[in-house]
Design a protein around this motif. Structure first.
Motif, PDB file in Angstrom:
ATOM      1  N   GLY A   4       0.898  -1.177   0.184  1.00  0.00           N
ATOM      2  CA  GLY A   4       0.157  -0.029  -0.153  1.00  0.00           C
ATOM      3  C   GLY A   4       0.941   1.383  -0.008  1.00  0.00           C
ATOM      4  N   GLY A   5       0.316   2.110  -0.853  1.00  0.00           N
ATOM      5  CA  GLY A   5       1.377   3.360  -0.928  1.00  0.00           C
ATOM      6  C   GLY A   5       0.687   4.633  -0.678  1.00  0.00           C
ATOM      7  N   GLY A   6      -0.242   4.656   0.223  1.00  0.00           N
ATOM      8  CA  GLY A   6      -0.855   5.835   0.691  1.00  0.00           C
ATOM      9  C   GLY A   6       0.019   6.630   1.789  1.00  0.00           C
ATOM     10  N   LEU A   7      -0.471   7.466   2.541  1.00  0.00           N
ATOM     11  CA  LEU A   7       0.166   8.393   3.714  1.00  0.00           C
ATOM     12  C   LEU A   7       0.822   7.242   4.771  1.00  0.00           C
ATOM     13  CD1 LEU A   7       0.877  11.006   4.532  1.00  0.00           C
ATOM     14  CD2 LEU A   7      -0.974  11.159   5.950  1.00  0.00           C
ATOM     15  N   GLU A  46      -3.194   3.906  -7.803  1.00  0.00           N
ATOM     16  CA  GLU A  46      -2.840   5.109  -7.190  1.00  0.00           C
ATOM     17  C   GLU A  46      -3.320   5.206  -6.004  1.00  0.00           C
ATOM     18  OE1 GLU A  46      -0.420   7.107  -7.781  1.00  0.00           O
ATOM     19  OE2 GLU A  46       0.058   6.691  -9.956  1.00  0.00           O
ATOM     20  N   SER A  47      -2.627   5.958  -5.120  1.00  0.00           N
ATOM     21  CA  SER A  47      -3.295   6.240  -3.513  1.00  0.00           C
ATOM     22  C   SER A  47      -4.240   7.029  -3.623  1.00  0.00           C
ATOM     23  CB  SER A  47      -2.116   6.797  -2.631  1.00  0.00           C
ATOM     24  OG  SER A  47      -2.017   8.251  -2.764  1.00  0.00           O
ATOM     25  N   THR A  48      -5.140   7.329  -2.602  1.00  0.00           N
ATOM     26  CA  THR A  48      -6.182   8.053  -2.350  1.00  0.00           C
ATOM     27  C   THR A  48      -5.656   9.419  -2.069  1.00  0.00           C
ATOM     28  OG1 THR A  48      -6.731   7.276  -0.394  1.00  0.00           O
ATOM     29  CG2 THR A  48      -7.828   6.360  -1.939  1.00  0.00           C
ATOM     30  N   THR A  52      -3.160  -0.993   3.241  1.00  0.00           N
ATOM     31  CA  THR A  52      -3.944  -0.927   2.023  1.00  0.00           C
ATOM     32  C   THR A  52      -5.327   0.031   2.168  1.00  0.00           C
ATOM     33  OG1 THR A  52      -5.037  -2.952   3.066  1.00  0.00           O
ATOM     34  CG2 THR A  52      -3.208  -3.145   1.411  1.00  0.00           C
ATOM     35  N   GLY A  53      -5.456   0.774   3.006  1.00  0.00           N
ATOM     36  CA  GLY A  53      -6.432   1.691   3.279  1.00  0.00           C
ATOM     37  C   GLY A  53      -7.728   1.261   3.878  1.00  0.00           C
ATOM     38  N   GLY A  54      -8.830   1.929   3.962  1.00  0.00           N
ATOM     39  CA  GLY A  54      -9.932   1.444   4.690  1.00  0.00           C
ATOM     40  C   GLY A  54     -10.915   1.164   3.568  1.00  0.00           C
TER      41      GLY A  54
END
Lengths: 475, 614
Positions: free
Chosen positions: A11-14, A37-39, A355-357
């Motif tokens: 996962g490549g978000g914050l 792409e990240s959110t 991986t985010g929510g």
């Protein structure tokens, strides 16, 4: 042949980027594997830590609806299983320091522990801990007279309405709003990047022309600009405009050279210039993503994009180690990412799940189940799906808290409360137990849990080496 | 004696609007009052099927014949509201063969064009139809937008002098005289209905949020009770018994059109047996459960599960498809007191004109109950004939010949669309919605950006709808479809409010915005799993995180509307305003030109230090 790293971040978000940077700081070799792409570019670019610790408690008590000035002091008011309580305020501070180092002069707010209140495109103000430099001159606790500018073709920002709403919210400054046509044939272009590019390159003198339109605009709008009791003056346009100390625009003020664009406009307007944090798609979010990508590269973190994780191997941990645990958690040995239909194996020593929510896809659901799709970590949820949400649009939604459970080190817990795997931690939206939207805590939890998960991953990786070193000692 | 209006029509659904149009065109002075928006009741809560009559071809051939007749009329007079999708009655192996033959025979007896397709032919038409479907009957079912149709009827009525008042609730029926009006006896003289007392929830005329309510007596020569499921309540106010038996049904909205043809299950009456392509969506229906109060009944998850699971037998892809919301409607069923059906599915779908003078000894009022949307015009014609008889008016009905506003010049439609600088899919959608009004509405001087991307609604359309309906964004929604697509308003509610703010004060705008968000959430809740739960989470982030609307220092619901029941502005206030101590928060670092104690740093001109440079 498998690709080997100390730490693999999924996962490549914050949260994922924070975990990667925190792990790289410890000297680990780190790789980030992302699917889409990240959110980040959907988010406004503000980095909230904590604005409302008890957002759903008794609405008649105004205290629950009033933003907290110091987010660090407010952490104690959170429930015991909130990620901040689990990983601790020190992890939050650690995550913020990683963020501050990575973003440098792109962001502000690190000079104080206090929250800032930032005007939003919805006309409210929002408590946040870090804000882009482009937003900084617009803070709501600054009492300078403000003019907001909207573009005729932009449906998201209606400057007169935002200004009127801010007056209703009781901001301590005079604020008015005007709508102008963006120069050239660009008004009505719904792509912020196109307007930003024109400003970056000063296409057809667009900076000067925009500034001139703004300076002429108060006259056209007359007395209404500043609402009743404002400082507006129905004299010559330049006189009316002369009272304005700062001018806020939709967030299109440059993609490649934002500071140059702001400086040029500020010089022509003789006022400070700022951006309103936008609804998506968000240029400040894009700028942040690029800056964090640069930071990853500088830290030597490898990034592989467009490859969803599709499978993994697990092996039991041999023996009980030195701590006497009877059933030590198994280890994840191999992660398989899909690359154009081929399963590519990775063999990291430790894995961070970031991986985010629900929005990012790290948590998914069916009519009667909520689950974590990569490792099938347990996700607690009410049985009846009508209990997943509240009848009030802004009520205490159970879905807001959906996610995996972690311990104080960021390790993912199984249904029995023990670590699910010896070398799996989680960070950010995939972690449950907090209502990011209502608390205004999304970014802060990503930073705090990312920091904890990244450091724990390094420790887990080290302990799997033939000659382990005690990395956890200085935690 | 002088009355305010000749005929007062109660109810702004298809029947009421149809009666108002019909009478106004005959030169009668008409006033229509509606408690919520136009279509607030049953009309706005149907699946949008324009019946061919096929559904009634076995059980009720009189209704079937009326349906095909009116189906043809509406294709003609309301072409901008109708999509000629065609329909199928699909038979699975377990469905009764002899019923299939009866259906085919019935269609032919009623003059409904019907053709038998093999399973393969049916799947060539609708590829997602189940492999198990062995044959089908093709009929001229269609899709119709009830909102657009009712608005067009109301506009035409206004164009012929009618007064249309929405958000205006009848609180009493005015009765004069009567021998035993208080005794409740069933015979004898109960007097004359001379009008009603209404409560304007937001003042008379177009609705404005925050405008104070007021009461008004509206007197009339004759009153038509066209309130559908609410007809019994109006009857009570007048002292007569109108035993409507409201029956609820669920409709579940899918994110795309899995089928482009109306697909019916070919079997005798049953739940969950129809899929109607509607605009960008497909609507699954329905259930049939009697309820006691048309405004307050449970909306239950099992009903949603039932329609999805049952219709998956006809269109298997529905099992995995994304639903975006569900809504319930209440059928205003009626049967004469001596029939006594136990099961609501046995109650006739026919309509009844109850002349209360003849029936109850109460002069000056008739009620219209039962009936179907597809035959609304025919019902309106019969009621109007009856009213004209009572009033001694000799006007001729023209509603079957004269096109509704928007449908007058179908040829103009396609030709004109390129002129407005709209990208082609948007132009097509705008043209479909506006019909022959497109040219007038879209002819704006400045940019005309898209407000709602899911449904391709431009700002000019939203502005036009605001002109028609006032500050009520839910009324704007039903006119334009803005906020009715996949994201359920996540991306566009604030944009619609922004358009509204051009004409209304900020507090009014904020109230309308809150009400729209609340109304969208009400139906969205029934679709919250899979992608749509993710969508709900995203919407919450947009509204609460990006805009902080859940902790707006200015408060939510400044006018109190909660969206669930238009008109009850005084009810259910949300969290109020709070005073924020702005001085307790970060005002920025001095180098950013924040609120520095050092005046020098803010007075020094454009040196870059004041805008975050340095």
């Amino acid at each position: 042949m498998a690709i080997r790293d100390d730490v693999l971040v999924v996962g490549g978000g914050l949260a994922g980027m924070t975990a990667a940077l925190a792990a790289a700081r410890e000297g680990a070799s780190v790789r980030v594997v992302t699917d889409s792409e990240s959110t980040l570019q959907q988010a406004s670019g503000l980095v909230d830590v904590l604005g409302y610790p008890t957002p759903h408690d008794d609405a008649d008590d105004a205290g629950n609806r009033t933003p907290v000035a110091n987010p660090f002091d407010a952490v104690d008011a959170l429930p015991d299983d909130h990620p901040y309580r689990l990983v601790g305020v020190d992890a939050l501070r650690g995550g913020l320091s990683v963020f501050d180092d990575a973003t440098g002069d792109l962001y502000r707010g690190g000079h104080t522990e206090r929250n800032a209140l930032v005007p939003t495109v919805g006309g409210t103000v929002k408590p946040t801990a870090r804000y882009p430099a482009s937003v900084a001159p617009g803070l709501a606790s600054d009492d300078r007279t403000t003019l907001l500018v909207g573009f005729d073709g932009d449906t998201d920002v209606d400057a007169p309405n935002v200004a009127a709403h801010l007056r209703a919210a009781g901001v301590p400054f005079d604020v008015g709003g005007v709508t102008v046509e963006f120069p050239g044939d660009l008004d009505g272009t719904d792509q912020q990047t196109r307007l930003a590019h024109a400003l970056d390159t000063d296409e057809d003198g667009v900076r000067r022309r925009l500034a001139e339109r703004v300076k002429r605009s108060p006259k056209r709008a007359g007395d209404d600009v500043f609402g009743e009791g404002g400082d507006a003056d129905d004299g010559a346009a330049v006189d009316g405009f002369g009272d304005v100390d700062r001018v806020g625009f939709p967030a299109v003020l440059g993609r490649a050279r934002p500071r140059q664009v702001r400086d040029a406009l500020a010089e022509r307007l003789d006022a400070a210039v700022f951006e309103l944090p936008p609804a998506p798609p968000s240029l400040p979010g894009v700028r942040l993503r690029y800056r964090l990508r640069d930071a990853l590269r500088e830290a030597g973190v490898a990034v592989t994009t467009g490859n969803p994780v599709v499978d993994h191997d697990v092996e039991p941990t041999e023996g009980a180690g030195g701590d006497g645990a009877e059933n030590p958690a198994p280890r994840i040995t191999t992660i398989y990412a899909d690359r154009n239909g081929t399963k590519t194996p990775y063999e990291p020593d430790a894995v961070v799940l970031a991986t985010g929510g629900l929005v990012g896809g790290g948590i998914d659901s069916e009519r009667d189940a909520v689950y974590e799709p990569v490792f099938d970590c347990p996700v607690a949820h009410p049985e009846d799906r009508y209990d997943w949400s509240d009848a009030d649009a802004f009520g205490p939604h159970a879905f807001a808290r959906f996610g995996v459970r972690i311990d104080a080190d960021g390790r993912v817990l199984g249904a029995d409360g023990a670590p699910l795997y010896a070398n799996l931690t989680a960070a950010g939206g995939v972690v449950g137990g907090y209502d990011a939207a209502a608390e205004k805590s999304a970014s802060g939890v990503s930073l705090a849990t990312g920091y904890a998960a990244g450091r724990t991953a390094v420790a887990a990786a080290s302990s799997s080496h033939p000659t382990p070193t005690d990395v956890t000692a200085d935690r | 004696m002088s009355r305010d209006t000749e005929v007062l029509v109660l109810g702004g659904g298809s029947t009421g609007a149809g009666v108002a149009r019909d009478l106004a065109r005959r030169g009668v002075d008409v006033t229509l009052v509606e408690q919520g928006n136009l279509t607030h009741g049953t009309t706005g809560r149907m699946h949008g099927l324009l019946h061919s009559g096929g559904r009634y071809a076995v059980s009720d051939q009189a209704s079937a014949s009326e349906c095909i007749e009116e189906n043809r009329v509406l294709r003609d007079i309301a072409s901008h509201c109708v999509e000629e999708t065609g329909g199928l009655f699909a038979k699975r192996p377990e469905d009764d063969e002899s019923y299939f033959e009866e259906k085919l025979q019935g269609c032919r007896e009623c003059g409904i064009p019907a053709e038998v397709l093999t399973g393969r032919e049916a799947r060539e038409l609708e590829p997602y139809l189940s492999e198990d479907v062995d044959k089908a009957i093709s009929v001229p079912d269609g899709a119709i937008d009830p909102f657009r149709l009712v608005v067009a009827n109301a506009v035409d009525a206004e164009n012929h002098g009618a007064r249309i008042e929405t958000h205006t609730e009848v609180v009493d029926v005015l009765v004069e005289g009567g021998a035993d009006s208080s005794a409740g006896a069933s015979d004898g003289d109960r007097g004359d209905v001379v009008g009603v007392t209404v409560e304007h929830h937001a003042g008379s005329g177009n609705r404005v949020h925050g405008a104070p309510g007021e009461r008004e007596d509206i007197t009339a020569e004759y009153v038509v009770n066209a309130t559908g499921a609410w007809a019994g309540q109006i009857g009570d106010m007048a002292g007569v018994d109108v035993a409507v038996r409201p029956s609820k049904g669920v409709m579940t909205v899918m994110n795309v059109r899995q089928v482009d043809t109306v697909v019916n299950r070919c079997r005798p009456k049953g739940d969950a047996d129809i899929v109607v392509p509607h605009e960008t969506t497909a609507i699954l229906g329905t259930t049939d459960e009697e309820v006691s109060d048309p405004a307050d009944y449970p909306e239950e998850g099992w009903e949603v599960d039932l329609v999805i699971d049952q219709l998956t037998e006809l269109v298997p892809i529905l099992a995995e498809a994304r639903t975006i919301r569900s809504f319930w409607g209440v059928r205003p069923l009626y049967e004469p007191p001596d029939v006594g059906s136990q099961d609501p599915t046995d109650i006739t779908r026919d309509y009844f004109l109850l002349d209360h003078e003849e029936r109850d000894g109460l002069r000056g009022m008739s009620s219209i109950v039962g009936g179907k949307f597809t035959t609304y015009r025919m019902m309106a014609e019969e009621i109007s004939d009856h009213v004209c008889d009572q009033l001694g008016v000799r006007g001729r009905c023209t509603t079957a010949e004269e096109a509704l506003p928007g449908s007058e010049h179908p040829a103009r439609l396609d030709a004109a669309m390129d002129d407005f600088g709209l990208r082609s899919p948007i132009a097509r959608r705008s043209g479909q919605r506006l019909g022959s009004r497109a040219e007038d509405v879209l002819d704006t001087s400045g940019p005309n950006p898209v407000v709602c991307e899911c449904e391709a609604v431009t700002r000019a359309e939203v502005s036009d709808a605001i002109t028609q309906s006032g500050s009520d964004l839910n009324a704007v929604r039903i006119r334009t479809r803005a906020s009715m697509g996949n994201c359920q308003g996540g991306m566009c509610c604030h944009r619609m409010a922004n358009v509204l703010s051009a004409d209304y004060p900020e507090a009014t705008t904020r109230g309308a915005w809150d009400e729209l968000v609340d109304e969208r959430w009400k139906g969205h809740r029934h679709a919250l799993w899979g992608e749509q739960l993710s969508q709900a989470a995203l919407n919450t982030f947009l509204h609460a995180t990006t805009m902080n609307r859940d902790h707006d220092p200015a408060g939510r619901h400044p006018t109190g509307g909660n969206g669930s029941a238009p008109g009850d502005d005084a009810a259910d206030t949300g969290p109020g305003a709070v005073d924020v101590d702005f001085a307790a928060f970060d005002a920025g670092a001095a180098t950013d030109g924040g609120r520095p104690t050092d005046e020098a740093s803010r007075g020094g001109g454009a040196d870059g230090s004041r805008n975050g440079g340095a």
